[in-house]
Design a protein around this motif. Structure first.
Motif, short mmCIF file in Angstrom:
data_model
loop_
_atom_site.label_atom_id
_atom_site.label_comp_id
_atom_site.label_asym_id
_atom_site.label_seq_id
_atom_site.Cartn_x
_atom_site.Cartn_y
_atom_site.Cartn_z
N TRP A 15 44.03 37.97 31.69
CA TRP A 15 43.19 37.18 32.58
C TRP A 15 43.90 35.94 33.12
O TRP A 15 43.33 35.21 33.93
CB TRP A 15 41.90 36.77 31.88
CG TRP A 15 40.99 37.92 31.61
CD1 TRP A 15 40.69 38.45 30.39
CD2 TRP A 15 40.27 38.72 32.56
NE1 TRP A 15 39.81 39.51 30.51
CE2 TRP A 15 39.54 39.69 31.83
CE3 TRP A 15 40.16 38.69 33.96
CZ2 TRP A 15 38.73 40.64 32.47
CZ3 TRP A 15 39.35 39.63 34.59
CH2 TRP A 15 38.65 40.59 33.84
N LYS A 30 44.64 35.84 37.75
CA LYS A 30 43.28 35.98 38.26
C LYS A 30 43.20 36.99 39.40
O LYS A 30 43.80 36.79 40.46
CB LYS A 30 42.76 34.62 38.75
CG LYS A 30 41.32 34.65 39.23
CD LYS A 30 40.84 33.26 39.60
CE LYS A 30 39.39 33.27 40.03
NZ LYS A 30 38.90 31.91 40.35
N PRO A 31 42.46 38.10 39.23
CA PRO A 31 42.27 39.04 40.34
C PRO A 31 41.40 38.41 41.43
O PRO A 31 40.37 37.81 41.13
CB PRO A 31 41.55 40.22 39.69
CG PRO A 31 41.72 40.02 38.21
CD PRO A 31 41.81 38.55 38.00
N GLN A 32 41.82 38.56 42.67
CA GLN A 32 41.04 38.00 43.77
C GLN A 32 39.90 38.92 44.20
O GLN A 32 38.82 38.47 44.57
CB GLN A 32 41.96 37.69 44.95
CG GLN A 32 42.92 36.55 44.69
CD GLN A 32 42.20 35.29 44.23
OE1 GLN A 32 41.29 34.78 44.89
NE2 GLN A 32 42.61 34.77 43.06
N ARG A 33 40.16 40.23 44.16
CA ARG A 33 39.13 41.21 44.54
C ARG A 33 38.97 42.22 43.41
O ARG A 33 39.89 42.97 43.11
CB ARG A 33 39.52 41.93 45.82
CG ARG A 33 39.51 41.03 47.06
CD ARG A 33 40.01 41.80 48.27
NE ARG A 33 39.91 41.03 49.49
CZ ARG A 33 40.39 41.43 50.66
NH1 ARG A 33 41.03 42.59 50.75
NH2 ARG A 33 40.26 40.67 51.74
N ALA A 34 37.81 42.24 42.79
CA ALA A 34 37.56 43.12 41.65
C ALA A 34 36.37 44.02 41.93
O ALA A 34 35.47 43.68 42.70
CB ALA A 34 37.31 42.29 40.39
N VAL A 50 32.74 38.84 33.67
CA VAL A 50 33.87 39.05 34.58
C VAL A 50 33.81 38.12 35.78
O VAL A 50 34.84 37.61 36.24
CB VAL A 50 33.93 40.52 35.06
CG1 VAL A 50 34.94 40.69 36.20
CG2 VAL A 50 34.29 41.45 33.91
N VAL A 73 37.23 36.15 38.27
CA VAL A 73 37.79 36.77 39.48
C VAL A 73 37.38 36.00 40.72
O VAL A 73 36.44 35.19 40.69
CB VAL A 73 37.34 38.25 39.60
CG1 VAL A 73 37.77 39.05 38.37
CG2 VAL A 73 35.83 38.35 39.78
N LEU A 124 33.72 39.76 43.18
CA LEU A 124 33.40 40.95 42.39
C LEU A 124 32.40 41.81 43.15
O LEU A 124 31.37 41.32 43.62
CB LEU A 124 32.80 40.56 41.04
CG LEU A 124 32.29 41.72 40.17
CD1 LEU A 124 33.43 42.64 39.76
CD2 LEU A 124 31.55 41.20 38.94
N ASP A 176 42.35 44.26 43.71
CA ASP A 176 43.40 43.91 42.75
C ASP A 176 43.09 44.43 41.35
O ASP A 176 44.00 44.65 40.55
CB ASP A 176 43.55 42.38 42.66
CG ASP A 176 43.77 41.74 44.02
OD1 ASP A 176 44.72 42.12 44.69
OD2 ASP A 176 42.96 40.87 44.38
N PHE A 177 41.82 44.61 41.06
CA PHE A 177 41.40 45.02 39.73
C PHE A 177 40.15 45.87 39.85
O PHE A 177 39.18 45.49 40.51
CB PHE A 177 41.12 43.79 38.86
CG PHE A 177 40.58 44.09 37.49
CD1 PHE A 177 41.16 45.05 36.69
CD2 PHE A 177 39.51 43.37 36.98
CE1 PHE A 177 40.67 45.33 35.42
CE2 PHE A 177 39.01 43.62 35.71
CZ PHE A 177 39.59 44.60 34.92
#
Length: 272
Positions: free
Chosen positions: A45, A48-52, A66, A70, A73, A113-114
């Motif tokens: 973590w 940091k994913p920008q788009r999950a 979550v 992020v 989400l 991204d995730f």
């Protein structure tokens, strides 16, 4: 209900009813955090994913934790009933809700991204196709986290035999009206899950002890999972090797499996 070639309508309807009955309001913050750590142990973590995307969000019970980690989400599910529960549970400005299946995701390839999908893709008719579809939505370097029911490939033969008997029961119970499925699952939670789990909590039982995963779980958690286990029409199970092959067929790499229960939690990356 959403129309898709890779959905089982009865299963989707059943999960909508399950999450309406168990919206996870009684799940404590401590227990949610403990189980979250088990499912997400493979994720770093600090990046940091920008788009999950949560594919098959159900009640949104993991999205609650979550969403602060992020940028944005998307909580997606094929059940409108489940999405209504998720909307009530997950209230944050950076979350959106979409009724869809992996095949009907309204986002371009390479968007996320995730992506995580926990306890979902073993309930669709074509699991490899669903994995390939999610992989296509990952950006280069993006990470996919999956939890697929395991085929007891790390368990003794007697354990697999007991499961086969329980699966015969599931096949019968899952075809009953929901009220009966619910009632029978709660009987199983009280007279099977709870005694075995509490025995594992207080006595030095071996790791192969049935339902040892629930040793420290609340009765509410057991009740939810008992309905999930015996009330679901379509269920498939996979060995670690089969999951590895499906991820590789989806052109993913850096495949890792958690060594701890629940099995099999795995993560893989899309090549840069």
């Amino acid at each position: 209900m959403l129309k898709s070639g890779n959905l089982d309508a009865a299963t989707v309807e059943g999960f909508g009813k399950e999450w309406s009955r168990f919206p996870q309001a009684l799940l404590t913050d401590r227990e949610r955090a403990e189980v979250f750590a088990q499912y997400f142990s493979l994720i770093d973590w600090t990046k940091k994913p920008q788009r999950a995307l949560d594919m098959g969000c159900g009640s949104g019970r993991w999205d609650v934790l979550v969403v602060p980690l992020v940028g944005e989400l998307v909580a997606a599910d094929a059940s409108p009933e489940a999405l209504e529960v998720a909307r009530r549970n997950v209230r944050a400005p950076n979350v959106s809700f979409v009724e869809c299946s992996p095949e009907t995701l309204p986002f371009p390839d390479g968007h996320f991204d995730f992506i995580f999908s926990l306890g979902v893709l073993h309930h669709v008719p074509d699991t490899p196709a669903a994995i390939r579809r999610l992989a296509s939505k990952l950006a280069p370097g993006g990470r996919l986290l999956l939890y697929l029911y395991y085929a007891f490939d790390n368990r003794p033969a007697w354990f697999r035999y007991i499961w086969k008997l329980s699966d015969l029961l599931r096949r019968c119970v899952s075809r009953l009206p929901f009220s009966l499925r619910y009632a029978l699952s709660q009987i199983a939670a009280l007279f099977v899950y709870w005694p075995l789990a509490r025995t594992a909590k207080y006595l030095p039982v071996p790791d192969s002890w049935p339902l040892k995963f629930y040793a420290d779980r609340s009765f509410y958690f057991m009740r939810t999972d008992a309905l999930d286990r015996f009330g679901t029409r379509l269920e498939k199970r996979f060995t670690k090797q089969q999951i590895d092959l499906m991820l590789k067929a989806a052109r993913l790499e850096d495949i890792r499996f958690s060594d701890n229960a629940p099995y099999w939690v795995c993560a893989a990356s899309k090549p840069l």
